[in-house]
Design an enzyme around this catalytic site. Structure first.
Site: not given
Ligand code: TA6
Length: 290
Positions: A78, A100, A165, A208, A265
């Site tokens: 994260r 990832r 991201h 989002d 992103e």
């Molecule tokens: O890019 C935005 C997103 O797709 C959100 O919808 C959100 O859930 C985030 O990425 C994080 O995703 P993750 O799979 O890393 O928890």
């Protein structure tokens, strides 16, 4: 102690790859820790994941890492710059692709007075074939110094959607304005959530969105500093802040952390990368504090 300080402290006992780059294990993962006169940063080999970046002129990281980030095998981290590839979001399973979740190889590590340059690569192997059966090659270049530049290149015979991201570190989400996004976007949430001013984004609830016609240069102002993100060969820009309730439900986010991060992103979603086996498809970004 902050997680970033813990990672930086692991530099002392790591093995030296160059004057400013040491490799160590953090949690379960091999991590390159960078202490260069121009910046501090770290990269996890799992995911070719830039974990944080702080130019030496700044008092807080420009690329943010959650205090609760997991450093476990095949678990997403994260914060930083997760590489979502070869699909974005729920266009496949697992969410945001497998790049990832798997370990990349470090191909080169160089440095000079301007900073550190790394190249990492990933080729289909036994681990990736559990997620995706087609052959491919992918390369990630990272430059960290006073600026941060990342490019993703790939080859294969398929189309890929993707996101770099990036989680930006900000002073307070209440004071953030993102400019340069353009006024065309696809909302990923079933909420009425119109921007106050077209082309500018402020935050007072979960956001989002996929912006489909953004400028090449985007600025993120948080009341104290302005970060400039220049996208190269991207087709979309996703903006995300999970806000209060979603963060509480996520084990790898501390409850208040939605206030100190925003994702802007660099993406290829509506115009996927059309991979070929002979030429590299490339996109990326440059980040600087202006
Ligand atoms: O890019 C935005 C997103 O797709 C959100 O919808 C959100 O859930 C985030 O990425 C994080 O995703 P993750 O799979 O890393 O928890």
């Amino acid at each position: 102690m902050s997680i970033i300080k813990q990672i930086l402290d692991s530099y002392a006992t790591g093995s030296s790859l160059s004057l400013s780059v040491h490799q160590n294990i953090f949690g379960e993962l091999p991590v390159l820790v960078i202490k260069h006169p121009t910046c501090s940063a770290a990269v996890s080999l799992q995911g070719a994941h830039l974990l944080f970046w702080q130019p030496s002129t700044e008092t807080t990281p420009v690329i943010w890492l959650s205090q609760k980030a997991n450093f476990k095998k095949e678990m997403a981290i994260r914060g930083g710059v997760p590489i979502c590839w070869p699909w974005f979001g729920k266009l496949g399973d697992p969410m945001h692709g497998f790049a990832r979740l798997v370990e990349w190889q470090l191909d080169s590590c160089k440095e000079d007075n301007n900073g550190v340059d790394l190249t990492l690569s990933l080729t289909n192997n036994q681990q990736t074939e559990r997620f995706f059966t087609k052959p491919f090659q992918a390369w990630l270049t990272i430059h960290v110094g006073q600026t941060c530049e990342v490019t993703l290149s790939c080859q294969g015979d398929f189309e890929a959607t993707s996101a770099l991201h990036t989680y930006f570190g900000i002073n307070n989400i209440d004071n953030v304005t993102v400019k340069g996004l353009g006024d065309l976007y696809q909302d990923r949430l079933p909420v009425e959530n119109k921007p106050a001013i077209l082309g500018q984004l402020t935050f007072n609830q979960e956001v989002d969105r996929v912006y489909t016609n953004a400028d090449e240069a985007i600025t993120i102002f948080d009341g104290k500093r302005t970060i400039k993100l220049t996208n190269i060969n991207a087709s979309d820009v996703v903006t995300w802040n999970p806000w209060i309730d979603k963060v509480k439900a996520m084990a790898d986010f501390a409850d208040q952390e939605y206030q100190s991060m925003v994702c802007v992103e660099t993406c290829r979603i509506n115009k996927p990368l059309k991979l070929s086996t002979t030429q590299k498809s490339v996109y990326g970004f440059k980040i600087e504090v202006i």
